[in-house]
Design a protein around this motif. Structure first.
Motif, PDB file in Angstrom:
ATOM      1  N   SER A  81     -49.612  33.605   4.135  1.00  0.00           N
ATOM      2  CA  SER A  81     -48.377  33.972   3.434  1.00  0.00           C
ATOM      3  C   SER A  81     -47.190  33.120   3.862  1.00  0.00           C
ATOM      4  O   SER A  81     -46.257  32.897   3.084  1.00  0.00           O
ATOM      5  CB  SER A  81     -48.085  35.467   3.645  1.00  0.00           C
ATOM      6  OG  SER A  81     -49.133  36.232   3.068  1.00  0.00           O
ATOM      7  N   ARG A  82     -47.205  32.615   5.105  1.00  0.00           N
ATOM      8  CA  ARG A  82     -46.162  31.663   5.512  1.00  0.00           C
ATOM      9  C   ARG A  82     -46.131  30.475   4.555  1.00  0.00           C
ATOM     10  O   ARG A  82     -45.063  29.977   4.194  1.00  0.00           O
ATOM     11  CB  ARG A  82     -46.453  31.112   6.915  1.00  0.00           C
ATOM     12  CG  ARG A  82     -46.074  31.988   8.058  1.00  0.00           C
ATOM     13  CD  ARG A  82     -46.235  31.195   9.376  1.00  0.00           C
ATOM     14  NE  ARG A  82     -46.433  32.084  10.505  1.00  0.00           N
ATOM     15  CZ  ARG A  82     -45.452  32.748  11.121  1.00  0.00           C
ATOM     16  NH1 ARG A  82     -44.207  32.630  10.693  1.00  0.00           N
ATOM     17  NH2 ARG A  82     -45.713  33.538  12.133  1.00  0.00           N
TER      18      ARG A  82
ATOM     19  N   ARG B  60     -40.982  30.713  -3.800  1.00  0.00           N
ATOM     20  CA  ARG B  60     -41.457  31.418  -4.994  1.00  0.00           C
ATOM     21  C   ARG B  60     -42.682  32.259  -4.671  1.00  0.00           C
ATOM     22  O   ARG B  60     -43.610  31.815  -3.998  1.00  0.00           O
ATOM     23  CB  ARG B  60     -41.850  30.429  -6.088  1.00  0.00           C
ATOM     24  CG  ARG B  60     -42.390  31.171  -7.339  1.00  0.00           C
ATOM     25  CD  ARG B  60     -42.936  30.288  -8.435  1.00  0.00           C
ATOM     26  NE  ARG B  60     -43.545  31.147  -9.466  1.00  0.00           N
ATOM     27  CZ  ARG B  60     -43.136  31.212 -10.725  1.00  0.00           C
ATOM     28  NH1 ARG B  60     -42.143  30.447 -11.136  1.00  0.00           N
ATOM     29  NH2 ARG B  60     -43.732  32.040 -11.579  1.00  0.00           N
ATOM     30  N   ALA B  61     -42.672  33.506  -5.183  1.00  0.00           N
ATOM     31  CA  ALA B  61     -43.872  34.343  -5.140  1.00  0.00           C
ATOM     32  C   ALA B  61     -43.885  35.225  -6.370  1.00  0.00           C
ATOM     33  O   ALA B  61     -42.844  35.678  -6.850  1.00  0.00           O
ATOM     34  CB  ALA B  61     -43.910  35.196  -3.881  1.00  0.00           C
ATOM     35  N   ASP B  62     -45.087  35.453  -6.903  1.00  0.00           N
ATOM     36  CA  ASP B  62     -45.232  36.289  -8.094  1.00  0.00           C
ATOM     37  C   ASP B  62     -45.770  37.679  -7.769  1.00  0.00           C
ATOM     38  O   ASP B  62     -45.592  38.604  -8.558  1.00  0.00           O
ATOM     39  CB  ASP B  62     -46.182  35.613  -9.095  1.00  0.00           C
ATOM     40  CG  ASP B  62     -45.567  34.369  -9.710  1.00  0.00           C
ATOM     41  OD1 ASP B  62     -44.336  34.381  -9.959  1.00  0.00           O
ATOM     42  OD2 ASP B  62     -46.297  33.383  -9.923  1.00  0.00           O
ATOM     43  N   ALA B  63     -46.438  37.807  -6.634  1.00  0.00           N
ATOM     44  CA  ALA B  63     -47.053  39.099  -6.312  1.00  0.00           C
ATOM     45  C   ALA B  63     -47.319  39.211  -4.828  1.00  0.00           C
ATOM     46  O   ALA B  63     -47.425  38.207  -4.119  1.00  0.00           O
ATOM     47  CB  ALA B  63     -48.365  39.254  -7.086  1.00  0.00           C
TER      48      ALA B  63
ATOM     49  N   THR C  24     -58.862  36.387  -1.571  1.00  0.00           N
ATOM     50  CA  THR C  24     -58.072  37.518  -2.082  1.00  0.00           C
ATOM     51  C   THR C  24     -56.957  37.016  -2.996  1.00  0.00           C
ATOM     52  O   THR C  24     -56.761  37.525  -4.113  1.00  0.00           O
ATOM     53  CB  THR C  24     -57.471  38.315  -0.904  1.00  0.00           C
ATOM     54  OG1 THR C  24     -58.531  38.804  -0.081  1.00  0.00           O
ATOM     55  CG2 THR C  24     -56.630  39.487  -1.401  1.00  0.00           C
ATOM     56  N   ALA C  25     -56.238  35.995  -2.549  1.00  0.00           N
ATOM     57  CA  ALA C  25     -55.139  35.447  -3.343  1.00  0.00           C
ATOM     58  C   ALA C  25     -55.659  34.839  -4.643  1.00  0.00           C
ATOM     59  O   ALA C  25     -55.041  34.987  -5.714  1.00  0.00           O
ATOM     60  CB  ALA C  25     -54.372  34.406  -2.531  1.00  0.00           C
ATOM     61  N   GLU C  26     -56.799  34.186  -4.561  1.00  0.00           N
ATOM     62  CA  GLU C  26     -57.388  33.573  -5.766  1.00  0.00           C
ATOM     63  C   GLU C  26     -57.736  34.634  -6.808  1.00  0.00           C
ATOM     64  O   GLU C  26     -57.459  34.476  -8.010  1.00  0.00           O
ATOM     65  CB  GLU C  26     -58.676  32.805  -5.387  1.00  0.00           C
ATOM     66  CG  GLU C  26     -58.478  31.571  -4.541  1.00  0.00           C
ATOM     67  CD  GLU C  26     -58.105  30.332  -5.369  1.00  0.00           C
ATOM     68  OE1 GLU C  26     -57.858  30.476  -6.588  1.00  0.00           O
ATOM     69  OE2 GLU C  26     -58.043  29.234  -4.783  1.00  0.00           O
TER      70      GLU C  26
ATOM     71  N   ALA D 124     -52.542  31.032  -7.198  1.00  0.00           N
ATOM     72  CA  ALA D 124     -52.875  31.648  -5.917  1.00  0.00           C
ATOM     73  C   ALA D 124     -51.831  31.329  -4.855  1.00  0.00           C
ATOM     74  O   ALA D 124     -51.589  32.142  -3.952  1.00  0.00           O
ATOM     75  CB  ALA D 124     -54.249  31.174  -5.447  1.00  0.00           C
ATOM     76  N   THR D 125     -51.197  30.193  -4.954  1.00  0.00           N
ATOM     77  CA  THR D 125     -50.202  29.811  -3.943  1.00  0.00           C
ATOM     78  C   THR D 125     -48.888  30.576  -4.127  1.00  0.00           C
ATOM     79  O   THR D 125     -47.944  30.357  -3.383  1.00  0.00           O
ATOM     80  CB  THR D 125     -49.916  28.302  -4.003  1.00  0.00           C
ATOM     81  OG1 THR D 125     -49.433  27.982  -5.310  1.00  0.00           O
ATOM     82  CG2 THR D 125     -51.160  27.496  -3.692  1.00  0.00           C
TER      83      THR D 125
END
Lengths: 383, 383
Positions: free
Chosen positions: B55-56, B63-66, B89-91, B101-102
């Motif tokens: 997450s870092r 930017r983050a969507d979720a 998990t992110a994918e 995913a990023t």
């Protein structure tokens, strides 16, 4: 035998009525010479008890004739009146023994923030002075106990000379100085400077590496006196070894009798870049309440070891850390190692080995588990 | 309402079967925009969990969507396989939501040193994605609980905009970052830099001043996302105030629900030379097991406060220290003050005030008492 194992010392313990339990609560150790050299180390807590302030001055000139100790009251945070009480204690001891008050070390242990009942202290001085004997070490060791369940004594011998000691301490054990009160005697011929060097070296690797509960006392005192009565001069190396042996034994006895503990835990850090970093890492683990509670529950929870290691600034690569608990390498390269169910925590002794893969230095710090009895002893009574 | 109080966010909580108890254990928070700014602060523990490492990187570009969160497993000390699990998990979240995913933050909490059951995680992603709703904040807050007994939610409102948040954390609460997981959302228009400044300021005086048990987690994460959906641009000062209000509320809720605690203890240090010294002194008191056990026993043992204060390097004259407990000045000028029997510790709230008489700075650190239930919860179960 403890403080009377070495030639030239007499001791006594007595009941002065300081403890509600009626157990012995005052002790006196006298150095009959021919020499009267002394060295001491004290708590580094800036809130220090009156007897610590007093005794720092007593030992400054390298001479002491006696140590008077009381349990049942710390005489800490008692202001000028408390200091006056310590001064008065030394004066009465001095008058009784025919020495100078400025050569009388005073040690107290017990509840902080209450005045000592000086009439009882004075009665206790008379009782102990009347009972001084060459076999009095055991009585003295018993009289300084507070929540200790057993007295702590140790003896080491050199070639024609002896070092003996007693200690008490069952809570508020932490670095800076881990015991509350400890008196060590020797009949070796040694100057105050040699005593001081041997004592600093010994305590730095013994009492300073015991950390029962992370709490540093206001009263910690370790006194080393030499009578020279053996007539044998020692070099500082030999004396350091013997004093270290006595201190190490007493430190282990403190851990084995720490308040409410059910496990004695040695945290050994290997392959550190420096010895001080090894100590830093070991101490971080011994300070983790979560880790200590897990050991109480016989849970080889190595994640709590790693999470404590990770809070330090020691040199290591966090992806290379290994952890073994009682011989089982439960964590290898910072991830899951051997089966944690193989770890046997049913015994009292626990050895945690953390490998930092960062150098050649090693250090071990001792602690205890965090138990219901610890909480009970420290919540049910004001100590 | 928590994370769905602000416009532009949907959330859900579901049961993926990670917890033996069958309680909800996965949560998803989605930022529908129009903006997708993010800032975050993470544990300073050098042994950090895979989701923290991941997450870092996610938040580095602002930017983050979720945010996807799971309880029932920390995914810490799980090596490359654990990092792969977080990546996976992110994918899966990204594929399900149609984002990158990023831009998916991942948070985990639970036992260290065990792999996540990825089939259940993937099932949980599908469940939460299917259930996303504008009212889903409460379900999400419930799903991230571990040993928490109640969910923690807070909302603050500005002029046409809102900040809402949820948190979990009932053990391993310590400085550096005191909560394990916290997600905060706002519909204010704010750049990542403004979010970051507001978040750092807010956490440094809220979560960083909670110290339940001195143990720093490997997984601590606080994420702040803005959707900009209110259309209202805020300055950093106003946003900082609102985020601080939410963080302060959540931090107090964490203390109020800390593992096994029976008292919430505020240690306020006054008249310090600097704010950082005030924090240092307050933290020393909140770290004293002896003091914390005394409060559990309703014992106003101010000697244990002073002995903790004395271990610090803050500026003060040790003979001038005052201590008040719940309004009774039990220690004045480092000696016996008002009658300790006047102190009422029967309630849950305890306020200890230490006056250093060394300057104008003040700080408060929150902690809990040390209880039988704390020992029980942390010894009877592996967490």
């Amino acid at each position: 035998m403890s403080v009377t194992a070495a030639v030239g010392f007499r001791a006594a313990g007595a009941t002065a009525g300081l403890k509600a339990s009626g157990s012995p609560d005052v002790a006196l150790v006298v150095n009959d010479g021919p020499e009267h050299a002394v060295a001491a180390v004290f708590t580094t807590n800036r809130v220090e008890a009156a007897p610590v302030t007093w005794s720092r001055q007593v030992v400054a000139d390298g001479r002491a004739d006696a140590v008077f100790l009381n349990s049942g009251g710390a005489n800490a945070c008692t202001g000028p009146r408390g200091f006056g009480d310590t001064h008065r204690t030394a004066e009465v001891v001095a008058d009784t023994l025919g020495v100078s008050a400025t050569d009388v070390v005073v040690c107290s242990t017990g509840l902080i923030g209450e005045y000592l009942p000086m009439d009882r202290i004075e009665a206790g001085i008379a009782l102990t002075a009347a009972d001084l004997g060459l076999e009095g070490g055991a009585d003295a060791a018993r009289a300084i106990m507070t929540t200790d369940t057993v007295p702590k004594e140790a003896v080491a011998t050199g070639d024609g000379w002896t070092v003996g000691g007693m200690a008490k301490g069952a809570g508020m054990l932490a670095p800076g100085l881990a015991t509350m009160l400890c008196v060590i005697t020797t009949d070796a011929v040694a100057s105050p400077d040699v005593l001081a060097e041997a004592l600093r070296s010994a305590t730095s690797r013994t009492f300073d590496r015991v950390d029962s509960d992370g709490c540093m006392s206001t009263n910690d005192t370790v006194v080393l006196m030499s009578s020279g009565a053996s007539g044998v001069s020692v070099d500082v190396g030999a004396l350091t070894d013997a004093v270290t042996e006595v201190c190490a034994s007493l430190a282990r006895q403190l851990v084995a009798d720490a308040e409410g503990a059910s496990h004695d835990i040695a945290v050994e850090v290997r392959s550190a870049a420096t010895e001080s970093e090894a100590v830093e890492v070991a101490r971080a683990v011994t300070r983790s309440n979560l880790f200590k509670a897990a050991i109480f529950g016989r849970d080889p929870n190595w994640g709590r070891v790693l999470s404590a290691v990770g809070t330090t600034s020691a040199q290591f690569d966090a992806s290379r850390l290994d952890v073994a608990i009682n011989g089982i390498e439960v964590c290898r390269a910072a991830t899951i190692g051997d089966d944690r169910d193989l770890v046997d925590l049913s015994g009292r002794e626990v050895r945690v080995v953390v490998d930092l893969h960062a150098g050649d230095a090693t250090a071990t710090v001792w602690t205890n588990d965090l138990t219901h009895d610890y909480v009970h002893e420290n919540s049910a009574y004001s100590t």
